[in-house]
Design a protein around this motif. Structure first.
Motif, PDB file in Angstrom:
ATOM      1  N   ALA A 233       0.869  -1.323  -0.002  1.00 47.62           N
ATOM      2  CA  ALA A 233       0.072   0.049  -0.029  1.00 47.62           C
ATOM      3  C   ALA A 233       0.780   1.198  -0.168  1.00 47.62           C
ATOM      4  O   ALA A 233       1.972   1.211   0.511  1.00 47.62           O
ATOM      5  CB  ALA A 233      -0.869   0.027   1.380  1.00 47.62           C
ATOM      6  N   THR A 234       0.217   2.109  -0.796  1.00 45.29           N
ATOM      7  CA  THR A 234       1.229   3.469  -0.811  1.00 45.29           C
ATOM      8  C   THR A 234       0.713   4.276   0.531  1.00 45.29           C
ATOM      9  O   THR A 234      -0.520   4.550   0.705  1.00 45.29           O
ATOM     10  CB  THR A 234       0.667   4.399  -2.091  1.00 45.29           C
ATOM     11  N   VAL A 235       1.592   4.747   1.380  1.00 48.56           N
ATOM     12  CA  VAL A 235       1.444   5.632   2.537  1.00 48.56           C
ATOM     13  C   VAL A 235       2.086   6.893   2.507  1.00 48.56           C
ATOM     14  O   VAL A 235       3.323   6.984   1.771  1.00 48.56           O
ATOM     15  CB  VAL A 235       1.691   4.756   3.732  1.00 48.56           C
ATOM     16  N   LEU A 236       1.680   7.898   3.271  1.00 46.81           N
ATOM     17  CA  LEU A 236       2.407   9.185   3.099  1.00 46.81           C
ATOM     18  C   LEU A 236       2.932   9.404   4.523  1.00 46.81           C
ATOM     19  O   LEU A 236       2.271   9.607   5.536  1.00 46.81           O
ATOM     20  CB  LEU A 236       1.413  10.489   3.065  1.00 46.81           C
ATOM     21  N   PRO A 237       4.465   9.278   4.657  1.00 46.29           N
ATOM     22  CA  PRO A 237       4.949   9.634   5.965  1.00 46.29           C
ATOM     23  C   PRO A 237       4.686  11.111   6.381  1.00 46.29           C
ATOM     24  O   PRO A 237       4.658  12.016   5.430  1.00 46.29           O
ATOM     25  CB  PRO A 237       6.477   9.363   5.787  1.00 46.29           C
ATOM     26  N   LYS A 238       4.428  11.161   7.623  1.00 41.08           N
ATOM     27  CA  LYS A 238       4.162  12.798   8.368  1.00 41.08           C
ATOM     28  C   LYS A 238       5.255  12.711   9.187  1.00 41.08           C
ATOM     29  O   LYS A 238       6.014  11.993  10.015  1.00 41.08           O
ATOM     30  CB  LYS A 238       2.998  12.865   8.883  1.00 41.08           C
ATOM     31  N   ASP A 239       5.945  14.399   9.246  1.00 38.83           N
ATOM     32  CA  ASP A 239       6.721  14.627  10.241  1.00 38.83           C
ATOM     33  C   ASP A 239       5.985  14.902  11.696  1.00 38.83           C
ATOM     34  O   ASP A 239       4.818  14.703  11.514  1.00 38.83           O
ATOM     35  CB  ASP A 239       7.448  15.743   9.842  1.00 38.83           C
ATOM     36  N   VAL A 240       6.272  15.250  12.532  1.00 40.63           N
ATOM     37  CA  VAL A 240       5.765  15.000  13.968  1.00 40.63           C
ATOM     38  C   VAL A 240       4.600  16.106  13.970  1.00 40.63           C
ATOM     39  O   VAL A 240       3.641  15.963  14.765  1.00 40.63           O
ATOM     40  CB  VAL A 240       6.782  15.324  15.245  1.00 40.63           C
ATOM     41  N   ASP A 241       4.857  17.328  13.267  1.00 41.78           N
ATOM     42  CA  ASP A 241       3.648  18.370  13.319  1.00 41.78           C
ATOM     43  C   ASP A 241       2.346  17.911  12.588  1.00 41.78           C
ATOM     44  O   ASP A 241       1.306  18.332  12.934  1.00 41.78           O
ATOM     45  CB  ASP A 241       4.153  19.653  12.663  1.00 41.78           C
ATOM     46  N   GLY A 242       2.633  16.729  11.829  1.00 42.24           N
ATOM     47  CA  GLY A 242       1.392  16.201  11.198  1.00 42.24           C
ATOM     48  C   GLY A 242       0.639  15.096  12.024  1.00 42.24           C
ATOM     49  O   GLY A 242      -0.311  14.737  11.874  1.00 42.24           O
ATOM     50  N   PHE A 243       1.369  14.651  13.337  1.00 42.89           N
ATOM     51  CA  PHE A 243       0.615  13.497  13.733  1.00 42.89           C
ATOM     52  C   PHE A 243       0.638  13.607  15.430  1.00 42.89           C
ATOM     53  O   PHE A 243      -0.119  12.828  16.075  1.00 42.89           O
ATOM     54  CB  PHE A 243       1.154  12.125  13.567  1.00 42.89           C
ATOM     55  N   ILE A 244       1.210  14.493  15.847  1.00 41.25           N
ATOM     56  CA  ILE A 244       1.405  14.680  17.436  1.00 41.25           C
ATOM     57  C   ILE A 244      -0.093  14.776  17.937  1.00 41.25           C
ATOM     58  O   ILE A 244      -0.279  14.339  19.096  1.00 41.25           O
ATOM     59  CB  ILE A 244       2.276  15.803  17.967  1.00 41.25           C
ATOM     60  N   GLU A 245      -0.967  15.612  17.356  1.00 40.62           N
ATOM     61  CA  GLU A 245      -2.401  15.646  18.049  1.00 40.62           C
ATOM     62  C   GLU A 245      -3.037  14.434  18.162  1.00 40.62           C
ATOM     63  O   GLU A 245      -3.703  14.199  19.187  1.00 40.62           O
ATOM     64  CB  GLU A 245      -3.125  16.762  17.195  1.00 40.62           C
ATOM     65  N   GLU A 246      -2.912  13.544  16.956  1.00 41.68           N
ATOM     66  CA  GLU A 246      -3.663  12.516  16.975  1.00 41.68           C
ATOM     67  C   GLU A 246      -3.178  11.418  18.094  1.00 41.68           C
ATOM     68  O   GLU A 246      -3.855  10.586  18.252  1.00 41.68           O
ATOM     69  CB  GLU A 246      -3.856  11.853  15.605  1.00 41.68           C
ATOM     70  N   MET A 247      -2.103  11.800  18.410  1.00 42.50           N
ATOM     71  CA  MET A 247      -1.400  10.560  19.412  1.00 42.50           C
ATOM     72  C   MET A 247      -1.800  10.969  21.023  1.00 42.50           C
ATOM     73  O   MET A 247      -1.830  10.195  21.711  1.00 42.50           O
ATOM     74  CB  MET A 247       0.240  10.551  19.247  1.00 42.50           C
TER      75      MET A 247
END
Length: 248
Positions: A233-247
């Protein structure tokens, strides 16, 4: 003898006059004292009445107002909140393990990732006053002191415990993450990239489809957020600003 008579008479008169004078002198002070005693007796009550009002007003106002205002402001100072680091990223090597550790802080929120290519663990928590305390899956824990351009601390994962020193880093170094739904299962991938002392980068990562570990490609050297293929599957890596809130 007839010539001495007048002198004797005069002498006797003088002695008599002198005795009367002495009697009058000694009697006068006693009379005066006796005459003055009613005046003193009358003056005594007025003296006792004048003392009481003059003492009480001068003592009472000067003591109580001056003590209370000076004490109360210094007893309970207002508490201040510990300062929070607005933004910071750290990445380095885990001592005695060979894996990498990355920690990112955004306005008091913190995430971390440990990976040695075989095992890995994500951590989340908070930071205040230069201290980060993060929890991972199960009993996994990470604590770090942040400051002086580096993070120093320890982590425990799967029964192992190690220490680390992670210098501050800037993109393209740091922490990256990608998630997706693939064939009904959750795909999760993570990468850490840190600069080598002699140039270039060291990189490590791990990916899981459900509970199964799958192969993970490396990130693009110049553009680490370029899409990659994981488990077909093709996935899009995110830096920390793109996922810190969802964690959180």
């Amino acid at each position: 003898m007839s010539r001495l008579g007048p002198f004797i008479t005069l002498a006797a008169g003088a002695v008599l006059a002198a005795g009367l004078g002495v009697a009058s002198v000694t009697a006068t002070p006693a009379d005066t004292a006796a005459a003055g005693s009613p005046t003193e007796a009358a003056a005594a009550p007025s003296a006792s009445l004048s003392v009481s009002p003059s003492v009480s007003p001068s003592v009472s106002p000067s003591v109580s107002p001056s003590v209370s205002p000076s004490v109360s402001p210094s007893v309970s100072p207002a508490p201040t909140e510990a300062a929070k680091i607005p933004k910071a990223d750290y990445g380095g090597y885990v001592k005695g393990n060979g894996g990498l550790i990355a920690i990112s802080v955004r306005d008091g929120k913190a995430v971390g990732y440990f990976c040695d290519g075989r095992s890995e663990a994500w951590f989340k928590g908070g930071e205040a006053g230069g201290k980060a305390v993060l929890k991972g899956p199960g009993t996994a824990r990470l604590t770090a002191t942040l400051g002086g351009g580096r993070a120093r601390g320890s982590l425990s994962v799967d029964g192992g415990r190690w220490s680390f020193t992670a210098p501050a880093v800037v993109r393209p170094s740091g922490l990256y993450r990608a998630t997706a739904q693939v064939r009904g299962a959750k795909l999760r991938a993570g990468w850490i990239r840190v600069p080598r002392p002699g140039g270039g980068y060291d990189q490590v990562g791990a990916a899981f489809l459900g509970q199964d570990q799958v192969e993970i490609p490396g990130l693009d050297a110049g553009r680490p957020t370029t899409p990659v293929t994981v488990a077909g599957a093709t996935v899009l890596p995110k830096d920390v600003d793109g996922f810190i809130e969802e964690m959180q």
